[in-house]
Design an enzyme around this catalytic site. Sequence first.
Site, mmCIF file in Angstrom:
data_model
loop_
_atom_site.group_PDB
_atom_site.id
_atom_site.type_symbol
_atom_site.label_atom_id
_atom_site.label_comp_id
_atom_site.label_asym_id
_atom_site.label_seq_id
_atom_site.Cartn_x
_atom_site.Cartn_y
_atom_site.Cartn_z
ATOM 1 N N LYS A 1 -10.711 -3.100 18.675
ATOM 2 C CA LYS A 1 -9.319 -3.500 18.914
ATOM 3 C C LYS A 1 -9.011 -3.559 20.405
ATOM 4 O O LYS A 1 -7.935 -3.982 20.804
ATOM 5 C CB LYS A 1 -8.358 -2.511 18.247
ATOM 6 C CG LYS A 1 -8.544 -2.389 16.753
ATOM 7 C CD LYS A 1 -7.479 -3.127 15.993
ATOM 8 C CE LYS A 1 -7.759 -3.048 14.507
ATOM 9 N NZ LYS A 1 -6.798 -3.794 13.710
ATOM 10 N N ASN B 1 0.859 -1.193 0.000
ATOM 11 C CA ASN B 1 0.000 0.000 0.000
ATOM 12 C C ASN B 1 0.891 1.238 0.000
ATOM 13 O O ASN B 1 2.123 1.140 0.005
ATOM 14 C CB ASN B 1 -0.966 -0.024 1.195
ATOM 15 C CG ASN B 1 -0.223 -0.099 2.505
ATOM 16 O OD1 ASN B 1 0.510 0.820 2.866
ATOM 17 N ND2 ASN B 1 -0.377 -1.199 3.224
ATOM 18 N N PRO C 1 -2.509 -11.940 10.343
ATOM 19 C CA PRO C 1 -2.768 -11.766 11.782
ATOM 20 C C PRO C 1 -2.945 -10.286 12.105
ATOM 21 O O PRO C 1 -2.337 -9.433 11.457
ATOM 22 C CB PRO C 1 -1.502 -12.312 12.443
ATOM 23 C CG PRO C 1 -0.455 -12.275 11.383
ATOM 24 C CD PRO C 1 -1.153 -12.418 10.072
ATOM 25 N N ASP C 2 -3.787 -9.994 13.080
ATOM 26 C CA ASP C 2 -3.952 -8.604 13.542
ATOM 27 C C ASP C 2 -2.962 -8.390 14.694
ATOM 28 O O ASP C 2 -3.162 -8.882 15.804
ATOM 29 C CB ASP C 2 -5.386 -8.347 13.990
ATOM 30 C CG ASP C 2 -5.621 -6.862 14.250
ATOM 31 O OD1 ASP C 2 -4.728 -6.202 14.815
ATOM 32 O OD2 ASP C 2 -6.699 -6.364 13.887
ATOM 33 N N ILE C 3 -1.904 -7.668 14.411
ATOM 34 C CA ILE C 3 -0.793 -7.535 15.363
ATOM 35 C C ILE C 3 -1.242 -6.746 16.587
ATOM 36 O O ILE C 3 -0.977 -7.133 17.733
ATOM 37 C CB ILE C 3 0.411 -6.835 14.683
ATOM 38 C CG1 ILE C 3 0.800 -7.594 13.419
ATOM 39 C CG2 ILE C 3 1.585 -6.719 15.640
ATOM 40 C CD1 ILE C 3 1.721 -6.839 12.479
HETATM 41 O O1 C5P Z 1 -7.966 -3.017 11.100
HETATM 42 P P1 C5P Z 1 -7.227 -1.815 10.671
HETATM 43 O O2 C5P Z 1 -6.129 -2.125 9.700
HETATM 44 O O3 C5P Z 1 -8.035 -0.697 10.155
HETATM 45 O O4 C5P Z 1 -6.585 -1.282 12.036
HETATM 46 C C1 C5P Z 1 -5.614 -0.332 12.067
HETATM 47 C C2 C5P Z 1 -4.744 -0.501 13.293
HETATM 48 O O5 C5P Z 1 -4.453 -1.857 13.561
HETATM 49 C C3 C5P Z 1 -3.407 0.148 13.101
HETATM 50 O O6 C5P Z 1 -2.943 0.520 14.378
HETATM 51 C C4 C5P Z 1 -2.582 -0.984 12.521
HETATM 52 O O7 C5P Z 1 -1.193 -0.788 12.714
HETATM 53 C C5 C5P Z 1 -3.095 -2.155 13.298
HETATM 54 N N1 C5P Z 1 -3.089 -3.419 12.541
HETATM 55 C C6 C5P Z 1 -2.269 -4.433 12.929
HETATM 56 N N2 C5P Z 1 -2.285 -5.629 12.253
HETATM 57 C C7 C5P Z 1 -3.107 -5.804 11.217
HETATM 58 C C8 C5P Z 1 -3.955 -4.787 10.801
HETATM 59 C C9 C5P Z 1 -3.920 -3.592 11.471
HETATM 60 O O8 C5P Z 1 -1.497 -4.257 13.880
HETATM 61 N N3 C5P Z 1 -3.101 -6.965 10.580
#
Ligand code: C5P
Length: 396
Positions: free
Chosen positions: A344, A211, A308-310
């Site tokens: 979150k 991106n 994964p959502d970090i």
């Molecule tokens: O879900 P979204 O991408 O909109 O959320 C944004 C927030 O979550 C940001 O702080 C981003 O760094 C974090 N994020 C993450 N891992 C992901 C997706 C988003 O840590 N896979």
Amino acid sequence: MELAGKKIILGLSGGIACYKAAELARLLGKAGASVQVAMTDAATHFMTTVTMQALTGKPVFTDQWDGRIANNMAHIDLSREADAILIAPCSADFMFKLAHGACDDLLSTLCLARPAGLPLLVAPAMNVEMWQNPATQRNAARLKEDGIRIMGPGAGEQACGETGLGRMLEPEQLLEEVIASFQPKVLSGKRILLTAGPTFEPIDPVRGITNLSSGKMGFAIARAAREAGAQVTLVTGPTGLQTPYGVTRIDVQTAQQMQDAVLKQVSGQDVFIAVAAVADWRVVGASEQKLKKDAAGTPPQLQLAPNPDILAAVAALPQRPYCVGFAAESENLAQYGEEKRRRKNVPLLVGNIGHQTFGRDDNELTLFEDSGQTTLPRADKQALARQLVVAIARRI
Ligand code: C5P
């Protein structure tokens, strides 16, 4: 103009690194500082006063008995006007003088005569053996005890042909240190972990999904946190940005690598700030060879899997740091930002409008938290990063 309105005395003592002081004077001036140069006699053997005068637009002082100051008290007058004194390069001999309160030339005298509390920063530059000599190390320890900030030295090849510690830091690094010296130490002793930049999810060895995130906001926050006294670790996806001075950088490519690095570093951190624009999906079974076009030009079928959502993973840890999320939305930020914060499960979420921030040097931030929303109006990303760091410091 991060040093606008600041008056800096740039002192040069004798050493080959004087050639870097010319560039430093230029950078300080470009950052808005008014630079007054003072040189020891030894320094004038390495750099002319003419060069330093041309770069700063001010006469250079070398002589304690200089008649240009009406009351003949250059050592008092110069240091009373200054916001900081920076000695670059600082020779082993000049370190000795500072450590012992010597005052037999203009530069050492004006350092001794500086008002209490006036920041004195020194950038040692000398041969590796001179730096490692116990006498120099004793002097360095004394300077620290006296509240004098020692910047560097760096390691590497030296003018004398030897290699090791003793190189003066680069002018850009010294500039960052000078700017940092004016920032409030609101995160002193804290450990901060950040993610920044985009991720890159390979399709094959030469193609991938990514991106437009430049990493500028995350890097600016890393720098601001370091300036505020924190120990900072920055896990970053691919960007062309320089590492802020004093920040530990870990480079990754994919979301999975970013998560692995974050989970490895997270223990003992006080704050986790997820600034990275992490790709939501990765390609399943990325090809090890470059995908070739077939004769009919049929496009390959890519199968995607969620990443994964970090941030959520860190926020779910039993002993989690204070977690800060970011949200880049294209519309309806006020509603989506708060929804995302709750989803979150983080105490603070920072919202911005994606197409008004990606790649740009300025931004506008909205902070979402239990108590409501606050907007940090559009400004340079570095200035906003400093405001955000102060806001986080207040909350931890
Ligand atoms: O879900 P979204 O991408 O909109 O959320 C944004 C927030 O979550 C940001 O702080 C981003 O760094 C974090 N994020 C993450 N891992 C992901 C997706 C988003 O840590 N896979």
